[in-house]
Design a protein around this motif. Structure first.
Motif, PDB file in Angstrom:
ATOM      1  N   HIS A  59       4.796   0.100   0.009  1.00 49.95           N
ATOM      2  CA  HIS A  59       5.498  -0.698   1.018  1.00 49.95           C
ATOM      3  C   HIS A  59       4.649  -1.882   1.442  1.00 49.95           C
ATOM      4  N   HIS A 103       0.861  -1.180   0.000  1.00 50.72           N
ATOM      5  CA  HIS A 103       0.000   0.000   0.000  1.00 50.72           C
ATOM      6  C   HIS A 103       0.897   1.229   0.000  1.00 50.72           C
ATOM      7  N   HIS A 109       0.774   5.856   0.704  1.00 53.48           N
ATOM      8  CA  HIS A 109       0.047   7.055   1.158  1.00 53.48           C
ATOM      9  C   HIS A 109       0.997   8.241   1.065  1.00 53.48           C
ATOM     10  N   GLN A 129       2.583   8.880  11.742  1.00 50.65           N
ATOM     11  CA  GLN A 129       2.577   9.599  10.466  1.00 50.65           C
ATOM     12  C   GLN A 129       2.042  11.020  10.651  1.00 50.65           C
TER      13      GLN A 129
HETATM   14 FE   LIG Z   1       1.811   2.462   5.458  1.00 44.73          FE
END
Ligand SMILES: [Fe+2]
Length: 337
Positions: A302, A249, A251, A318
């Motif tokens: 990743h 995935h 982001h 994050q």
């Molecule tokens: Fe992630």
């Protein structure tokens, strides 16, 4: 003067036609106009449209930080500083907006913090003690999370040898040239026992092991729109079961991943492209180290693997609270095979 069909004089909007000069005396002002053009720069579009792609803006690197950085020695803060790699000259930073540090406090000693940050997250790796935060007291033990808002002046007192993982957004505030003064959430403790019980309940649900993620998202009651641990920070308490693989995935938030426990054979693959099967092309491999941390750059695919015989736990932190608020998180998953 020509008049357009809309009734606006044509040369009013044409920047190549200069406006008539202004006489300040007519307005009651004295003095001369200053020339503020020294710092103005002009680029042909293609020279400045994609400074990250062209390499002008340094990319966030994949870097691993070992637990040996803090597992011994005097009471101190160990910033995970990548400012040089990021081309940041104003102070320490692990990513453009965040700074992660390990904090070691020896038994009976204390350490104070007061960053210019909207959001601070502390995770107690080991040890125990209490903190005085703006004259209020809170206890903590191994496995607790503590979040503190703007204006928090804190002293951490350790009863036993203590290690903390500490993430805050002072680099973002420095970039903006802003002082964080207004608390946007209340200081909050996520108790170890509660986080562990929530994770155990999720892991016990039928089919949990078939899901690519067995995780508890930590959220603050204030953050109704972003569902994150603060309005800027995002944190998750996750389990990667033995023998499991999390499909790739990505982001746009950066992840400062903390590994709690992991046997050899736990690792993350990172890369910029997927092949037609949804696997990462030419991946960089980061092997997990218990008590270590690593950076997952924004936008990179990743995938996590646990080829050891034991479960592993991780806490990614994050800036996804901010990214979600800006509607720029752009999280994407690959389909299960
Ligand atoms: Fe992630």
């Amino acid at each position: 003067m020509s008049i357009t069909a809309t009734g606006v004089p044509a040369d009013t909007l044409d920047p190549t036609v200069p406006a008539p000069a202004t006489n300040v005396a007519e307005y009651g002002f004295e003095g001369r106009f200053e020339d503020w053009a020294d710092d103005a720069r002009y680029f042909e579009y293609s020279k400045a449209a994609n400074p990250i792609g062209s390499g002008h803006t340094p990319k966030v690197p994949v870097v691993r930080f070992a637990p040996e950085l803090y597992d011994d020695g005097p009471t101190r803060i160990v910033p995970l500083d990548l400012s040089q790699e990021l081309g940041i000259t104003s102070g320490a930073a692990t990513s453009p907006g965040l700074l992660a540090s390990f904090v070691r406090v020896r038994a009976g000693e204390r350490i104070s913090t007061s960053p210019n940050a909207t959001s601070q997250l502390y995770y107690v790796l080991h040890g125990g003690g209490f903190s005085a935060v703006n004259e209020r007291l809170v206890q903590w033990e191994k496995g607790d999370f503590l979040t503190l808002p703007a204006g928090s002046r804190s002293t951490f007192h350790a009863d036993s040898d203590t290690a903390l993982y500490w993430v805050h957004d002072e680099p973002l505030l420095r970039y903006l040239g802003a002082k964080a003064t207004e608390p946007r959430f209340r200081a909050t403790k996520f108790r170890r026992a509660d986080a562990v019980a929530e994770l155990a309940a999720i892991a016990a649900r039928p089919g949990a092991n078939d899901k690519s993620r067995v995780s508890v998202m930590l959220a603050n009651a204030e953050e109704e729109q972003t569902l994150t641990i603060t309005h800027v920070l995002w944190a998750m308490f996750g389990l990667l079961p033995a023998g499991q693989e999390q499909r790739p995935h990505r982001h746009q938030s950066v992840a400062l991943d903390l590994i709690l426990d992991a046997q050899p054979g736990c690792y993350t693959l990172l890369g910029t492209r997927l092949d037609e099967r949804g696997d990462i092309v030419d991946p960089i491999r980061v092997d997990w180290q218990a008590g270590g941390a690593f950076v997952t750059p924004p936008g990179m695919w990743h995938a996590h693997f646990n080829e050891s015989g034991a479960p592993a736990h991780l806490i990614p932190v994050q800036d996804a609270g901010l990214q979600t608020y800006l509607r720029s998180l752009d999280i994407r998953f690959t389909n299960p095979r």
